[in-house]
Design a protein around this motif. Structure first.
Motif, PDB file in Angstrom:
ATOM      1  N   ILE A 143       0.832  -1.202   0.000  1.00 44.75           N
ATOM      2  CA  ILE A 143       0.000   0.000   0.000  1.00 44.75           C
ATOM      3  C   ILE A 143       0.869   1.255   0.000  1.00 44.75           C
ATOM      4  CG2 ILE A 143      -1.684   1.325   1.342  1.00 44.75           C
ATOM      5  CD1 ILE A 143      -3.098  -1.216   2.003  1.00 44.75           C
ATOM      6  N   GLY A 144       2.032   1.189   0.651  1.00 43.38           N
ATOM      7  CA  GLY A 144       2.958   2.314   0.600  1.00 43.38           C
ATOM      8  C   GLY A 144       3.405   2.610  -0.822  1.00 43.38           C
ATOM      9  N   GLU A 145       3.649   1.561  -1.611  1.00 46.65           N
ATOM     10  CA  GLU A 145       4.026   1.761  -3.011  1.00 46.65           C
ATOM     11  C   GLU A 145       2.869   2.379  -3.799  1.00 46.65           C
ATOM     12  OE1 GLU A 145       5.124  -2.179  -4.099  1.00 46.65           O
ATOM     13  OE2 GLU A 145       7.101  -2.083  -3.123  1.00 46.65           O
ATOM     14  N   MET A 146       1.644   1.993  -3.456  1.00 40.84           N
ATOM     15  CA  MET A 146       0.486   2.571  -4.140  1.00 40.84           C
ATOM     16  C   MET A 146       0.276   4.017  -3.709  1.00 40.84           C
ATOM     17  SD  MET A 146      -1.996  -0.812  -4.201  1.00 40.84           S
ATOM     18  CE  MET A 146      -2.998  -0.367  -5.627  1.00 40.84           C
ATOM     19  N   ASN A 147       0.521   4.315  -2.435  1.00 41.29           N
ATOM     20  CA  ASN A 147       0.488   5.712  -1.990  1.00 41.29           C
ATOM     21  C   ASN A 147       1.493   6.551  -2.772  1.00 41.29           C
ATOM     22  OD1 ASN A 147       0.098   4.803   1.529  1.00 41.29           O
ATOM     23  ND2 ASN A 147      -1.488   5.336   0.044  1.00 41.29           N
ATOM     24  N   ALA A 148       2.674   5.999  -3.004  1.00 48.64           N
ATOM     25  CA  ALA A 148       3.714   6.736  -3.728  1.00 48.64           C
ATOM     26  C   ALA A 148       3.289   7.032  -5.163  1.00 48.64           C
ATOM     27  CB  ALA A 148       5.025   5.951  -3.713  1.00 48.64           C
ATOM     28  N   ALA A 149       2.356   6.242  -5.681  1.00 47.59           N
ATOM     29  CA  ALA A 149       1.825   6.478  -7.026  1.00 47.59           C
ATOM     30  C   ALA A 149       0.646   7.435  -7.005  1.00 47.59           C
ATOM     31  CB  ALA A 149       1.408   5.155  -7.658  1.00 47.59           C
ATOM     32  N   GLY A 150       0.282   7.940  -5.816  1.00 47.06           N
ATOM     33  CA  GLY A 150      -0.808   8.900  -5.702  1.00 47.06           C
ATOM     34  C   GLY A 150      -2.148   8.288  -5.359  1.00 47.06           C
ATOM     35  N   PRO A 198      -1.585  -7.059  -9.252  1.00 42.42           N
ATOM     36  CA  PRO A 198      -0.316  -7.080  -9.977  1.00 42.42           C
ATOM     37  C   PRO A 198      -0.400  -7.473 -11.451  1.00 42.42           C
ATOM     38  CG  PRO A 198      -0.558  -9.120  -8.772  1.00 42.42           C
ATOM     39  CD  PRO A 198      -1.767  -8.293  -8.437  1.00 42.42           C
ATOM     40  N   CYS A 199      -1.604  -7.594 -12.014  1.00 46.00           N
ATOM     41  CA  CYS A 199      -1.725  -7.957 -13.426  1.00 46.00           C
ATOM     42  C   CYS A 199      -1.289  -6.824 -14.347  1.00 46.00           C
ATOM     43  CB  CYS A 199      -3.163  -8.362 -13.745  1.00 46.00           C
ATOM     44  SG  CYS A 199      -3.751  -9.738 -12.735  1.00 46.00           S
ATOM     45  N   GLY A 200      -1.286  -5.609 -13.836  1.00 47.11           N
ATOM     46  CA  GLY A 200      -0.816  -4.453 -14.585  1.00 47.11           C
ATOM     47  C   GLY A 200      -0.139  -3.491 -13.642  1.00 47.11           C
ATOM     48  N   PRO A 201       0.533  -2.478 -14.171  1.00 44.59           N
ATOM     49  CA  PRO A 201       1.229  -1.518 -13.312  1.00 44.59           C
ATOM     50  C   PRO A 201       0.228  -0.724 -12.476  1.00 44.59           C
ATOM     51  CG  PRO A 201       1.253  -0.787 -15.597  1.00 44.59           C
ATOM     52  CD  PRO A 201       0.703  -2.172 -15.606  1.00 44.59           C
ATOM     53  N   PRO A 202       0.561  -0.410 -11.217  1.00 44.24           N
ATOM     54  CA  PRO A 202      -0.405   0.252 -10.351  1.00 44.24           C
ATOM     55  C   PRO A 202      -0.508   1.759 -10.541  1.00 44.24           C
ATOM     56  CG  PRO A 202       1.618  -0.161  -9.135  1.00 44.24           C
ATOM     57  CD  PRO A 202       1.795  -0.780 -10.502  1.00 44.24           C
ATOM     58  N   GLU A 203       0.450   2.375 -11.229  1.00 46.85           N
ATOM     59  CA  GLU A 203       0.502   3.834 -11.285  1.00 46.85           C
ATOM     60  C   GLU A 203      -0.656   4.412 -12.119  1.00 46.85           C
ATOM     61  OE1 GLU A 203       4.559   2.181 -10.583  1.00 46.85           O
ATOM     62  OE2 GLU A 203       3.026   1.854 -12.119  1.00 46.85           O
ATOM     63  N   PRO A 204      -1.536   5.202 -11.522  1.00 49.48           N
ATOM     64  CA  PRO A 204      -2.632   5.809 -12.291  1.00 49.48           C
ATOM     65  C   PRO A 204      -2.154   6.704 -13.429  1.00 49.48           C
ATOM     66  CG  PRO A 204      -3.120   5.896  -9.952  1.00 49.48           C
ATOM     67  CD  PRO A 204      -1.699   5.456 -10.076  1.00 49.48           C
ATOM     68  N   LEU A 205      -1.037   7.394 -13.255  1.00 45.15           N
ATOM     69  CA  LEU A 205      -0.555   8.260 -14.329  1.00 45.15           C
ATOM     70  C   LEU A 205      -0.118   7.446 -15.546  1.00 45.15           C
ATOM     71  CD1 LEU A 205       1.274  10.839 -12.100  1.00 45.15           C
ATOM     72  CD2 LEU A 205      -0.562  11.395 -13.705  1.00 45.15           C
ATOM     73  N   TYR A 206       0.385   6.256 -15.318  1.00 51.27           N
ATOM     74  CA  TYR A 206       0.687   5.332 -16.420  1.00 51.27           C
ATOM     75  C   TYR A 206      -0.611   4.997 -17.152  1.00 51.27           C
ATOM     76  CZ  TYR A 206       2.903   1.256 -18.714  1.00 51.27           C
ATOM     77  OH  TYR A 206       3.398   0.360 -19.629  1.00 51.27           O
ATOM     78  N   ALA A 207      -1.666   4.737 -16.365  1.00 48.15           N
ATOM     79  CA  ALA A 207      -2.968   4.432 -16.959  1.00 48.15           C
ATOM     80  C   ALA A 207      -3.511   5.627 -17.723  1.00 48.15           C
ATOM     81  CB  ALA A 207      -3.948   4.003 -15.866  1.00 48.15           C
ATOM     82  N   LEU A 208      -3.344   6.837 -17.177  1.00 47.02           N
ATOM     83  CA  LEU A 208      -3.830   8.022 -17.878  1.00 47.02           C
ATOM     84  C   LEU A 208      -3.133   8.179 -19.228  1.00 47.02           C
ATOM     85  CD1 LEU A 208      -5.298   8.659 -15.219  1.00 47.02           C
ATOM     86  CD2 LEU A 208      -4.531  11.026 -15.444  1.00 47.02           C
ATOM     87  N   GLN A 209      -1.848   7.846 -19.283  1.00 45.91           N
ATOM     88  CA  GLN A 209      -1.152   7.907 -20.566  1.00 45.91           C
ATOM     89  C   GLN A 209      -1.735   6.878 -21.537  1.00 45.91           C
ATOM     90  OE1 GLN A 209       3.096   8.327 -20.503  1.00 45.91           O
ATOM     91  NE2 GLN A 209       3.378   7.214 -22.417  1.00 45.91           N
ATOM     92  N   SER A 210      -2.027   5.692 -21.051  1.00 45.70           N
ATOM     93  CA  SER A 210      -2.618   4.660 -21.893  1.00 45.70           C
ATOM     94  C   SER A 210      -3.999   5.077 -22.394  1.00 45.70           C
ATOM     95  CB  SER A 210      -2.713   3.343 -21.114  1.00 45.70           C
ATOM     96  OG  SER A 210      -3.195   2.289 -21.919  1.00 45.70           O
ATOM     97  N   LEU A 211      -4.808   5.638 -21.504  1.00 43.76           N
ATOM     98  CA  LEU A 211      -6.173   6.027 -21.858  1.00 43.76           C
ATOM     99  C   LEU A 211      -6.203   7.169 -22.866  1.00 43.76           C
ATOM    100  CD1 LEU A 211      -7.806   5.940 -18.307  1.00 43.76           C
ATOM    101  CD2 LEU A 211      -8.185   4.309 -20.155  1.00 43.76           C
ATOM    102  N   THR A 212      -5.240   8.075 -22.799  1.00 42.86           N
ATOM    103  CA  THR A 212      -5.250   9.252 -23.675  1.00 42.86           C
ATOM    104  C   THR A 212      -4.520   9.024 -24.989  1.00 42.86           C
ATOM    105  OG1 THR A 212      -3.326  10.131 -22.481  1.00 42.86           O
ATOM    106  CG2 THR A 212      -5.504  10.916 -21.797  1.00 42.86           C
ATOM    107  N   THR A 213      -3.638   8.024 -25.052  1.00 44.67           N
ATOM    108  CA  THR A 213      -2.871   7.781 -26.283  1.00 44.67           C
ATOM    109  C   THR A 213      -3.231   6.466 -26.961  1.00 44.67           C
ATOM    110  OG1 THR A 213      -1.039   6.626 -25.194  1.00 44.67           O
ATOM    111  CG2 THR A 213      -0.914   9.048 -25.298  1.00 44.67           C
ATOM    112  N   ARG A 214      -3.666   5.465 -26.183  1.00 43.30           N
ATOM    113  CA  ARG A 214      -3.935   4.108 -26.688  1.00 43.30           C
ATOM    114  C   ARG A 214      -2.701   3.569 -27.433  1.00 43.30           C
ATOM    115  NH1 ARG A 214      -8.793   1.397 -25.270  1.00 43.30           N
ATOM    116  NH2 ARG A 214      -8.570   0.274 -27.241  1.00 43.30           N
ATOM    117  N   ARG A 215      -1.510   3.969 -26.975  1.00 44.39           N
ATOM    118  CA  ARG A 215      -0.275   3.536 -27.614  1.00 44.39           C
ATOM    119  C   ARG A 215       0.409   2.484 -26.756  1.00 44.39           C
ATOM    120  NH1 ARG A 215       2.300   6.009 -31.557  1.00 44.39           N
ATOM    121  NH2 ARG A 215       1.359   8.039 -31.085  1.00 44.39           N
TER     122      ARG A 215
END
Length: 545
Positions: A229-236, A448-465
């Motif tokens: 959970i500390g690692e997830m906190n660090a991701a915001g 753990p099936c995907g990276p936990p960082e929401p900002l990584y997800a935001l990049q995926s959602l906005t670029t689909r790259r």
């Protein structure tokens, strides 16, 4: 307010270069630059100068050039799966880069384990490990003949076992595939690869059958949970919905809370086999730190693993035509959906492929026709990866909330293309299609099936790259604001907490994330690189400053 009350319920004025409140009107005008918190709640939002005049006694927290967004809310993750108390070997590709690295790491653990003791690894990703396909029964037999050896796939939808582990589970070449599972064979011989219920029930136990895989103590798991959970906190991340909890996980979270080490709000989806409508807790039972969110069930396999249930065949993980794996038979899906719905609890049904989604919607439609839903009883479909127009309309008409993967297009894009082909891969995780149909959509890492960082997800959602540069489904791209809405407002709605989470507004929880850059103005192709500089839960910092 007395001094003691002030210590318990501090009054703070938080100032930043910009506060994105997720109030569309305010944000479209450029947002505000401050808000006031009293204890765990926001009580005012506006201009810093005005608020300082209204609350002169408030302590000022100046975040300088930081940009504040509502705390990221991961609507579907599995932190309790990673709370292994150090009992399992980490076989993630960054740790063990090749099949030989996997064998060597497990052999070193076996050398320190008494004969007959289990040697277990997890986080293994066959597609990201060099010669990953060579990690099979034969390789694990080379690890040890004196120990049962088991490797758990990163998705937790499959595993690889050596001969001793297969024997312990009662599996041999004459064992038929269990309902909802598969024992992979090569020329009639078990390869050691086991999927879905073949591994879950064979090794984790089912009903009266005890688990074969050893479990760490609760105290050891609390230490692991604190780290995860500390690692997830660090991701915001400020809130998490744990998407599959058993009674021992419930105890884990309660112990962590009692010890004061729970630094994110947690909602729990109870695995359906443990749900008893008679004495069971109602959806929402608990408080704003730890609560029962609903009941989880699983109808098909994994989209990234190539086992989801689709109406048309695809290549799948082995490169052979497949329709996927149906984990629960139709009659079991119908029975569980009716029982949980009638009890007034929220359903959260794992369904990736279009055929699986259709079967789940069939059951939900019949259940709601028989028993009108209670207020706020919005059911969920977890992942909801492959849909068509008719399924989208049925989802909208039922008021179901899809919880698609946020980062999978970027992180698993290569696998999606290999398994499903370009046309179907482009339609996986159709966030824009859902939104344009008027459907609320939540944000999920499935970590753990995907990276936990929401900002990584935001990049995926906005670029689909995807990571190799391929764009999958350009028409499904979201704007940065829409993507942020998925991980705040949408996730709050998926747990029935949209009245207290997802926005920075009076009466809402003072959960917020501080970023070094404005995510609405940053280049979408580098959103994953935007630094998180602080994470606050209940008006208190839990990570950074």
């Amino acid at each position: 307010m007395s001094r003691a009350e002030g210590a318990r319920h501090p009054l703070r004025l938080v100032r930043a270069s910009r506060v994105i409140t997720m109030d569309g009107a305010s944000d479209s005008r450029g947002g505000v630059d401050a808000f006031v918190t009293l204890g765990e709640r926001v009580i005012a939002v506006g201009d810093a100068g005005d608020l300082r005049g209204r609350f002169p006694e408030a302590e000022t927290v100046d975040l300088g050039g930081g940009v504040v967004v509502p705390g990221f809310n991961d609507a579907h993750a599995h932190p309790s799966l990673l709370a292994d108390g150090g009992l399992y070997m980490d076989l993630a590709p960054a740790v063990t880069r090749s099949a030989e690295d996997v064998r060597r790491a497990l052999a070193e653990r076996a050398a320190r384990t008494p004969d007959g003791g289990w040697v277990v690894g997890h986080n293994f990703d066959v597609s990201r490990t060099e010669d990953g396909g060579a990690v099979d029964r034969a390789l694990l037999d080379r690890v040890s003949a004196r120990h049962p050896v088991l490797i758990i796939h990163y998705s937790y939808h499959g595993a690889v076992a050596n001969s001793a582990a297969l024997a312990a589970a009662g599996y041999d070449e004459h064992t038929p595939d269990p309902v909802g599972g598969e024992l992979v064979r090569d020329g009639g011989r078990l390869t050691g690869v086991v999927w879905e219920r073949a591994w879950m029930e064979g090794f984790l136990g089912h009903g009266s059958r005890p688990p074969l895989v050893p479990a760490p103590t609760t105290e050891a798991r609390v230490g692991s949970l604190r780290r995860v959970i500390g690692e997830m906190n660090a991701a915001g991340i400020t809130s998490i919905c744990d998407a599959m909890v058993h009674p021992h996980d419930w105890k884990l979270y309660q112990t962590a809370r009692d010890q004061g080490v729970l630094t994110a709000r947690v909602g729990m989806l109870l695995w359906y086999e443990f749900f008893d409508p008679a004495p069971g807790p109602a959806t929402g039972f608990g408080d704003e730190w730890l609560r029962f969110t609903g009941v989880k069930m699983m109808s098909d396999g994994a989209v990234s693993g190539g086992t989801c249930l689709c109406s048309r065949p695809y290549r799948g993980a082995r490169g052979e035509p497949t329709g996927g794996i149906q984990v629960m038979p139709d009659e079991e899906i119908t029975d569980v959906v009716h029982r949980v719905h009638a009890a007034g609890a929220r359903l959260a049904v794992h369904a990736n492929g279009d055929l699986a989604i259709a079967k789940v919607l069939d059951a939900m439609e019949r259940a709601t026709a028989a028993t009108p839903p209670r207020p706020g009883q919005a059911h969920r479909i977890e992942h909801c990866s492959v849909v068509d127009g008719r399924l989208v309309r049925r989802i909208r008409d039922l008021g179901v909330i899809p919880v698609p993967f946020g980062a999978f297009v970027r992180y698993h894009g290569r696998n999606l293309l290999d398994h499903y082909g370009p046309e179907r891969a482009a339609r996986i995780s159709p966030h824009r299609t859902f939104r344009e149909a008027g459907i609320t959509v939540a944000g999920s890492s499935d970590h753990p099936c995907g990276p936990p960082e929401p900002l990584y997800a935001l990049q995926s959602l906005t670029t689909r790259r995807s990571l190799d540069g391929t764009v999958l489904g350009e028409e499904e791209r979201l704007t940065p604001y829409e993507a942020l809405e998925v991980y705040t407002v949408g996730s709050a709605a998926a747990s029935g907490e949209e009245h207290v989470k997802g926005r920075i507004a009076p009466g809402y929880l003072a959960d917020f994330t501080v970023l070094a850059e404005d995510p609405l103005r940053a280049d979408p192709e580098r959103l994953a690189e935007v630094p998180v500089t602080g994470t606050w839960v209940g008006g208190r910092p839990v990570w950074g400053g």
